[in-house]
Design an enzyme around this catalytic site. Structure first.
Site, PDB file in Angstrom:
ATOM      1  N   ARG A   1       7.659  -4.353  16.934  1.00 14.67           N
ATOM      2  CA  ARG A   1       6.635  -4.792  15.976  1.00 14.67           C
ATOM      3  C   ARG A   1       5.627  -3.696  15.668  1.00 14.67           C
ATOM      4  O   ARG A   1       5.013  -3.683  14.603  1.00 14.67           O
ATOM      5  CB  ARG A   1       5.930  -6.034  16.544  1.00 14.67           C
ATOM      6  CG  ARG A   1       5.305  -6.902  15.482  1.00 14.67           C
ATOM      7  CD  ARG A   1       4.807  -8.225  16.031  1.00 14.67           C
ATOM      8  NE  ARG A   1       3.925  -8.044  17.165  1.00 14.67           N
ATOM      9  CZ  ARG A   1       4.054  -8.671  18.337  1.00 14.67           C
ATOM     10  NH1 ARG A   1       5.040  -9.527  18.530  1.00 14.67           N
ATOM     11  NH2 ARG A   1       3.215  -8.454  19.321  1.00 14.67           N
TER      12      ARG A   1
ATOM     13  N   TYR B   1      -6.960  -8.883  -7.645  1.00 18.39           N
ATOM     14  CA  TYR B   1      -5.634  -9.527  -7.674  1.00 18.39           C
ATOM     15  C   TYR B   1      -5.781 -10.985  -7.215  1.00 18.39           C
ATOM     16  O   TYR B   1      -6.370 -11.247  -6.155  1.00 18.39           O
ATOM     17  CB  TYR B   1      -4.715  -8.723  -6.742  1.00 18.39           C
ATOM     18  CG  TYR B   1      -3.368  -9.317  -6.489  1.00 18.39           C
ATOM     19  CD1 TYR B   1      -2.473  -9.551  -7.524  1.00 18.39           C
ATOM     20  CD2 TYR B   1      -2.959  -9.612  -5.190  1.00 18.39           C
ATOM     21  CE1 TYR B   1      -1.219 -10.088  -7.276  1.00 18.39           C
ATOM     22  CE2 TYR B   1      -1.698 -10.133  -4.930  1.00 18.39           C
ATOM     23  CZ  TYR B   1      -0.849 -10.382  -5.987  1.00 18.39           C
ATOM     24  OH  TYR B   1       0.394 -10.907  -5.731  1.00 18.39           O
TER      25      TYR B   1
ATOM     26  N   ASP C   1      -8.227  -1.422  -3.473  1.00 16.67           N
ATOM     27  CA  ASP C   1      -6.823  -1.664  -3.825  1.00 16.67           C
ATOM     28  C   ASP C   1      -6.418  -0.629  -4.875  1.00 16.67           C
ATOM     29  O   ASP C   1      -6.856  -0.678  -6.028  1.00 16.67           O
ATOM     30  CB  ASP C   1      -6.652  -3.097  -4.352  1.00 16.67           C
ATOM     31  CG  ASP C   1      -5.183  -3.439  -4.615  1.00 16.67           C
ATOM     32  OD1 ASP C   1      -4.397  -2.515  -4.934  1.00 16.67           O
ATOM     33  OD2 ASP C   1      -4.825  -4.628  -4.520  1.00 16.67           O
TER      34      ASP C   1
ATOM     35  N   LYS D   1       5.236  -1.945  -5.538  1.00 16.32           N
ATOM     36  CA  LYS D   1       5.202  -1.539  -6.961  1.00 16.32           C
ATOM     37  C   LYS D   1       5.805  -0.136  -7.115  1.00 16.32           C
ATOM     38  O   LYS D   1       6.994   0.030  -6.967  1.00 16.32           O
ATOM     39  CB  LYS D   1       3.775  -1.627  -7.511  1.00 16.32           C
ATOM     40  CG  LYS D   1       2.991  -2.860  -7.074  1.00 16.32           C
ATOM     41  CD  LYS D   1       3.650  -4.177  -7.462  1.00 16.32           C
ATOM     42  CE  LYS D   1       2.899  -5.332  -6.811  1.00 16.32           C
ATOM     43  NZ  LYS D   1       3.629  -6.575  -6.819  1.00 16.32           N
TER      44      LYS D   1
HETATM   45  C1  PLP Z   1      -3.134  -5.007  -7.522  1.00 21.24           C
HETATM   46  C2  PLP Z   1      -2.207  -5.711  -6.589  1.00 21.24           C
HETATM   47  N1  PLP Z   1      -2.499  -5.722  -5.287  1.00 21.24           N
HETATM   48  C3  PLP Z   1      -1.707  -6.345  -4.398  1.00 21.24           C
HETATM   49  C4  PLP Z   1      -0.563  -6.986  -4.797  1.00 21.24           C
HETATM   50  C5  PLP Z   1       0.291  -7.697  -3.776  1.00 21.24           C
HETATM   51  O1  PLP Z   1       1.477  -7.024  -3.540  1.00 21.24           O
HETATM   52  P1  PLP Z   1       2.785  -7.795  -3.002  1.00 21.24           P
HETATM   53  O2  PLP Z   1       3.388  -8.474  -4.189  1.00 21.24           O
HETATM   54  O3  PLP Z   1       3.618  -6.710  -2.446  1.00 21.24           O
HETATM   55  O4  PLP Z   1       2.336  -8.752  -1.967  1.00 21.24           O
HETATM   56  C6  PLP Z   1      -0.214  -6.997  -6.146  1.00 21.24           C
HETATM   57  C7  PLP Z   1       1.017  -7.687  -6.603  1.00 21.24           C
HETATM   58  O5  PLP Z   1       1.242  -7.873  -7.781  1.00 21.24           O
HETATM   59  C8  PLP Z   1      -1.063  -6.340  -7.070  1.00 21.24           C
HETATM   60  O6  PLP Z   1      -0.796  -6.337  -8.389  1.00 21.24           O
END
Ligand code: PLP
Length: 395
Positions: free
Chosen positions: A61, A114, A186, A211
């Site tokens: 882990r 988000y 982020d 992404k």
């Molecule tokens: C800006 C942003 N942060 C975090 C995430 C979360 O990522 P995940 O889909 O891998 O959980 C996303 C997903 O679309 C996002 O657009």
């Protein structure tokens, strides 16, 4: 003298790889592991004591050489000492926050965050006694007025989800540092290429590796990158929460990183061409793209970023009926309708800032979020053109 530089493309190509520790094979092997065997009690105790030390093997882990390879590469790309890999981007967002807050604390959260992170604040954090205040992404130095004695974290996401406002990072970082508050950012829209939050004074950079790093819509990953005690706070939270990144996904993320530079630069150009074309369309009220003059925070994007990614939005004319939008989207051939962007394919998605924003309510028209893929640009424009024809016919 080494010719390894800290230039992005060289890092993306080589960081984390140690071929001569692996029979000359270019890519690191995928270690599937839960149990790690120790030869002696002393060895086992040392491994457990040092479980957060770089490269230490104590338990599946906590990572294997596959995990460590991608963590090392992403940390280098972000300009941080270390990264921790998570099973998704959302897990990285939550794990990073939980590294810094406890019951009774206060969190300042950007209003354009988000969506699921907003839900995490309203749900999980509230249940555990952490209060959130959402702030205007354009607040800049005014953030100082929202800081309380119990504020522990200022969370940024820039450009913001769906509407892409760009934040004044130095102004917010200065206000946070003056009060000893941690800043989390982020960086998914830019990572790993167009912006390095840690170089602008941010404590923890969070990336949904799902992404652009994975880049092929076939694995989920998250990362939190930082240095010193800030990094350790997140590392500890990830361990306490039992977060773990799967070895095959770590491998796919590292493989994706190798080509992220070329993909992202091409997708940047594709998006700019689409944005320029869309700006001339009568159905479109506004194109929401950080690289366009007049966009909220465009001056901060010009000052701080080295480019723009493939993700942006359009605001349609306010009187566009929902049924006409459905007629447009239901018939798209190349643009897929789906959420997770950053892959090689184009996407279009109806989005609803009016259902989320609280500090800065959305009063504009319907919003479509687009992601520019690698298809021929003429074909993409033709797909949109036919979509607009269906929209007009359904009005
Ligand atoms: C800006 C942003 N942060 C975090 C995430 C979360 O990522 P995940 O889909 O891998 O959980 C996303 C997903 O679309 C996002 O657009």
């Amino acid at each position: 003298m080494s010719t390894r530089s800290n230039k992005a493309d060289t890092i993306f190509t080589h960081a984390g790889n140690k071929p001569h520790e692996n029979f000359g094979v270019v890519n690191p092997p995928v270690y599937h592991a839960s149990t790690i065997l120790h030869r002696t009690v002393a060895e086992m105790e040392a491994a457990q004591k040092n479980r957060f030390k770089k490269g230490n093997m104590s338990y599946g882990r906590h990572g294997t050489p596959t995990t460590f390879a991608v963590e090392e590469a992403v940390a280098e790309a972000e300009g941080g000492e270390r990264a921790v890999a998570f099973c998704s981007g959302a897990a990285a967002c939550y794990g990073a926050i939980l590294g810094f807050v406890k019951s009774g604390d206060h969190l300042l959260m950007v209003d354009t965050v988000y969506g699921p992170v907003r839900a995490f604040c309203h749900g999980f954090l509230k249940r555990f006694g952490v209060e959130t205040t959402f702030y205007d992404p354009m607040i800049g130095a005014g953030i100082a007025g929202l800081i309380r004695d119990n504020t522990r974290v200022i969370y940024l996401e820039s450009p913001g989800s769906i509407t892409f406002e760009v934040q004044d990072v130095p102004a917010i970082v200065a206000a946070a540092k003056a009060r000893g508050i941690a800043t989390l950012f982020d960086n998914t829209w830019s990572a790993p290429l167009f912006f390095q939050p840690l170089r602008h004074g941010i404590d923890i950079s969070i990336i949904a590796g799902t992404k652009y790093i994975v880049g092929h819509s076939d694995a989920m990953m998250g990362f939190a990158v930082g240095s010193g005690s800030s990094f350790l706070a997140v590392r500890q939270a990830a361990a306490e929460l039992g977060y773990h990144a799967a070895p095959d996904d770590c491998y796919l993320a590292l493989r994706g990183l190798r080509t992220a530079g070329v993909r992202m630069r091409h997708q940047e150009q594709q998006a700019l061409k689409l944005a320029t074309w869309l700006r001339g369309r009568p159905e479109v009220e506004r194109v929401l793209h950080p690289a366009l003059p007049g966009h909220p925070g465009h001056e901060f994007w010009r000052r701080d970023f080295t480019g723009s990614s493939g993700l942006f939005s359009i605001e349609l004319k306010r009187d566009t009926p929902a049924a006409a939008i459905s007629a447009m989207l239901d018939g798209m051939e190349l643009f897929g309708m789906g959420a997770s962007w950053g892959g090689y394919e184009s996407l279009i998605l109806p989005s609803h800032p009016e259902r989320m924003r609280t500090a800065t309510p959305w009063t504009g028209g319907p919003v479509l979020r687009l992601h520019a893929g690698l298809e021929d640009i003429g074909d993409l424009i033709a797909d949109l053109e036919q979509g607009f024809a269906r929209l007009a016919a359904a009005r």
